[in-house]
Design a protein around this motif. Structure first.
Motif, PDB file in Angstrom:
ATOM      1  N   ASP A 191     -11.977  -1.322 -11.652  1.00 50.00           N
ATOM      2  CA  ASP A 191     -11.687  -2.240 -10.601  1.00 50.00           C
ATOM      3  C   ASP A 191     -10.282  -2.010 -10.139  1.00 50.00           C
ATOM      4  O   ASP A 191     -10.120  -3.068  -9.196  1.00 50.00           O
ATOM      5  CB  ASP A 191     -11.986  -3.586 -10.990  1.00 50.00           C
ATOM      6  CG  ASP A 191     -11.266  -4.220 -12.518  1.00 50.00           C
ATOM      7  OD1 ASP A 191     -11.561  -5.054 -12.843  1.00 50.00           O
ATOM      8  OD2 ASP A 191     -10.375  -3.220 -12.871  1.00 50.00           O
ATOM      9  N   TYR A 192      -9.515  -1.285 -10.534  1.00 48.96           N
ATOM     10  CA  TYR A 192      -8.121  -1.065  -9.949  1.00 48.96           C
ATOM     11  C   TYR A 192      -7.807   0.401  -9.857  1.00 48.96           C
ATOM     12  O   TYR A 192      -7.966   1.118 -10.907  1.00 48.96           O
ATOM     13  CB  TYR A 192      -6.970  -1.869 -10.749  1.00 48.96           C
ATOM     14  CG  TYR A 192      -5.755  -2.002 -10.009  1.00 48.96           C
ATOM     15  CD1 TYR A 192      -4.768  -1.430 -10.821  1.00 48.96           C
ATOM     16  CD2 TYR A 192      -5.542  -2.646  -8.924  1.00 48.96           C
ATOM     17  CE1 TYR A 192      -3.414  -1.396 -10.190  1.00 48.96           C
ATOM     18  CE2 TYR A 192      -4.278  -2.876  -8.379  1.00 48.96           C
ATOM     19  CZ  TYR A 192      -3.212  -2.316  -8.980  1.00 48.96           C
ATOM     20  OH  TYR A 192      -2.062  -2.488  -8.517  1.00 48.96           O
ATOM     21  N   ILE A 228       0.489   3.957  -3.890  1.00 49.67           N
ATOM     22  CA  ILE A 228      -0.093   2.930  -3.354  1.00 49.67           C
ATOM     23  C   ILE A 228      -1.288   2.511  -4.083  1.00 49.67           C
ATOM     24  O   ILE A 228      -1.736   3.388  -4.996  1.00 49.67           O
ATOM     25  CB  ILE A 228      -0.783   3.429  -1.896  1.00 49.67           C
ATOM     26  CG1 ILE A 228      -1.235   2.179  -1.204  1.00 49.67           C
ATOM     27  CG2 ILE A 228      -1.920   4.568  -2.186  1.00 49.67           C
ATOM     28  CD1 ILE A 228      -1.632   2.463   0.220  1.00 49.67           C
ATOM     29  N   SER A 229      -1.959   1.337  -4.286  1.00 49.44           N
ATOM     30  CA  SER A 229      -2.874   0.771  -5.027  1.00 49.44           C
ATOM     31  C   SER A 229      -3.836   0.220  -4.284  1.00 49.44           C
ATOM     32  O   SER A 229      -3.699  -0.325  -3.290  1.00 49.44           O
ATOM     33  CB  SER A 229      -2.313   0.198  -6.227  1.00 49.44           C
ATOM     34  OG  SER A 229      -2.061  -1.158  -5.719  1.00 49.44           O
ATOM     35  N   ILE A 230      -5.152  -0.032  -4.771  1.00 46.56           N
ATOM     36  CA  ILE A 230      -6.141  -0.920  -4.249  1.00 46.56           C
ATOM     37  C   ILE A 230      -7.024  -1.554  -5.424  1.00 46.56           C
ATOM     38  O   ILE A 230      -7.392  -0.969  -6.348  1.00 46.56           O
ATOM     39  CB  ILE A 230      -7.008  -0.067  -3.237  1.00 46.56           C
ATOM     40  CG1 ILE A 230      -7.960  -1.019  -2.693  1.00 46.56           C
ATOM     41  CG2 ILE A 230      -7.786   1.152  -3.921  1.00 46.56           C
ATOM     42  CD1 ILE A 230      -8.624  -0.056  -1.141  1.00 46.56           C
ATOM     43  N   GLY A 257       2.266   1.871   5.500  1.00 45.18           N
ATOM     44  CA  GLY A 257       2.989   2.707   6.435  1.00 45.18           C
ATOM     45  C   GLY A 257       2.155   3.958   6.885  1.00 45.18           C
ATOM     46  O   GLY A 257       1.082   3.845   7.474  1.00 45.18           O
ATOM     47  N   ARG A 258       2.437   4.931   6.491  1.00 44.94           N
ATOM     48  CA  ARG A 258       1.525   6.443   6.765  1.00 44.94           C
ATOM     49  C   ARG A 258       0.366   6.352   5.828  1.00 44.94           C
ATOM     50  O   ARG A 258      -0.322   7.471   6.000  1.00 44.94           O
ATOM     51  CB  ARG A 258       2.501   7.591   6.744  1.00 44.94           C
ATOM     52  CG  ARG A 258       3.526   7.448   7.880  1.00 44.94           C
ATOM     53  CD  ARG A 258       4.452   9.107   7.917  1.00 44.94           C
ATOM     54  NE  ARG A 258       5.088   9.141   6.740  1.00 44.94           N
ATOM     55  CZ  ARG A 258       4.504  10.180   6.052  1.00 44.94           C
ATOM     56  NH1 ARG A 258       3.683  11.017   6.112  1.00 44.94           N
ATOM     57  NH2 ARG A 258       5.318  10.418   4.796  1.00 44.94           N
ATOM     58  N   PHE A 259       0.397   5.745   4.735  1.00 43.91           N
ATOM     59  CA  PHE A 259      -0.627   5.978   3.528  1.00 43.91           C
ATOM     60  C   PHE A 259      -1.685   4.721   3.635  1.00 43.91           C
ATOM     61  O   PHE A 259      -1.157   3.641   3.847  1.00 43.91           O
ATOM     62  CB  PHE A 259       0.004   6.102   2.211  1.00 43.91           C
ATOM     63  CG  PHE A 259       1.367   7.035   2.320  1.00 43.91           C
ATOM     64  CD1 PHE A 259       2.555   6.733   2.367  1.00 43.91           C
ATOM     65  CD2 PHE A 259       0.914   8.303   1.840  1.00 43.91           C
ATOM     66  CE1 PHE A 259       3.666   7.927   2.314  1.00 43.91           C
ATOM     67  CE2 PHE A 259       1.759   9.444   1.832  1.00 43.91           C
ATOM     68  CZ  PHE A 259       3.240   9.130   2.067  1.00 43.91           C
ATOM     69  N   THR A 260      -3.027   5.133   3.679  1.00 43.43           N
ATOM     70  CA  THR A 260      -3.719   4.241   3.604  1.00 43.43           C
ATOM     71  C   THR A 260      -4.766   4.658   2.468  1.00 43.43           C
ATOM     72  O   THR A 260      -5.087   5.871   2.335  1.00 43.43           O
ATOM     73  CB  THR A 260      -4.774   4.230   5.079  1.00 43.43           C
ATOM     74  OG1 THR A 260      -3.843   3.689   6.167  1.00 43.43           O
ATOM     75  CG2 THR A 260      -5.917   2.902   4.812  1.00 43.43           C
ATOM     76  N   VAL A 261      -5.326   3.841   1.715  1.00 42.92           N
ATOM     77  CA  VAL A 261      -6.469   4.178   0.676  1.00 42.92           C
ATOM     78  C   VAL A 261      -7.678   3.342   1.014  1.00 42.92           C
ATOM     79  O   VAL A 261      -7.603   2.199   1.529  1.00 42.92           O
ATOM     80  CB  VAL A 261      -5.749   3.863  -0.736  1.00 42.92           C
ATOM     81  CG1 VAL A 261      -5.511   2.269  -0.846  1.00 42.92           C
ATOM     82  CG2 VAL A 261      -7.037   4.304  -1.833  1.00 42.92           C
TER      83      VAL A 261
END
Lengths: 115, 112
Positions: free
Chosen positions: A31-32, A48-50, A60-64
């Motif tokens: 779940d993480y 980065i995390s979600i 910024g330039r990073f998307t998960v």
């Protein structure tokens, strides 16, 4: 059995274009999720995390992006820069049910951004 | 300096010798970990520790010994080094394990 899979060992993109790094997992209790970046001769660094309560997290330039039904997450880098050339590791943990003590890592993917 | 440090950065040893890799962190993190990185295998967990005097095996513990008498130190010992233990070793620490780690810079170990 590998619980976190990065099926493509490498990716090459042109500077300024989008880089998409993919990661699949098999354990539905995860779940993480985190992405780490590693340069040669250095230790991995957190990128980065979600959490599983979200389907997108941007820095910024990073998307998960997280697709729980498909057990799939992806890291988008826009625009890609030569300094992004590194090995990227996907990782996951189970934070619910009292928390998880450790991360499970994928095998990593080498990203090369060409000038 | 605050952070997590590993020593030595590079080590060459002979088959059969005992070698100890050191890891020291200054944050008083509860959790510490040892990983090895090999081509085609990514990061594999060797041992980890949830607190002083508490250690547990990871995915590839055979041939390794750990101890944690103090919160800040987590040495990894290869009791009788083999060529298959040639690898890059990373130590990591974490306040709350599953939330993410901070890694050291690594030790490149070559067993000849």
């Amino acid at each position: 059995d590998q619980q976190v899979k990065q099926n493509s060992p490498s990716l090459s993109v042109q500077e300024g274009r989008i880089s998409i790094l993919n990661c699949d997992y098999t354990n539905s209790m995860f779940d993480y999720f985190l992405w780490y970046k590693k340069y040669p001769a250095e230790g991995p660094t957190f990128l980065i995390s979600i959490s599983s309560i979200k389907d997108k997290n941007e820095d910024g330039r990073f998307t998960v992006f997280l697709n729980k039904s498909a057990k799939h997450l992806s890291l988008h880098i826009v625009p890609s820069q030569p300094g992004d050339s590194a090995v990227y590791f996907c990782a996951a943990s189970e934070l619910s049910q009292g928390g998880s003590e450790k991360l499970v890592f994928g095998k990593g993917m080498k990203l090369t951004v060409n000038p | 300096d605050a952070g997590i440090t590993q020593s030595p950065r590079y080590k060459i040893t002979e088959t059969g010798r005992q070698v100890t890799l050191m890891c020291h962190q200054t944050w008083s993190h509860s959790y510490m970990f040892w990983y090895r990185q090999d081509l085609g295998h990514g990061l594999r967990l060797i041992y980890y520790s949830a607190a002083a005097d508490i250690t547990d095996k990871g995915e590839v513990p055979d041939g390794y010994v750990v101890s944690r008498s103090k919160t800040e130190n987590f040495p990894l010992t290869l009791e009788s080094a083999t060529r298959s233990q040639t690898s890059v070793y990373f130590c990591a620490s974490s306040l709350r394990g599953g939330y993410g780690y901070t890694f050291g810079s690594g030790t490149r170990l070559t067993v000849v």
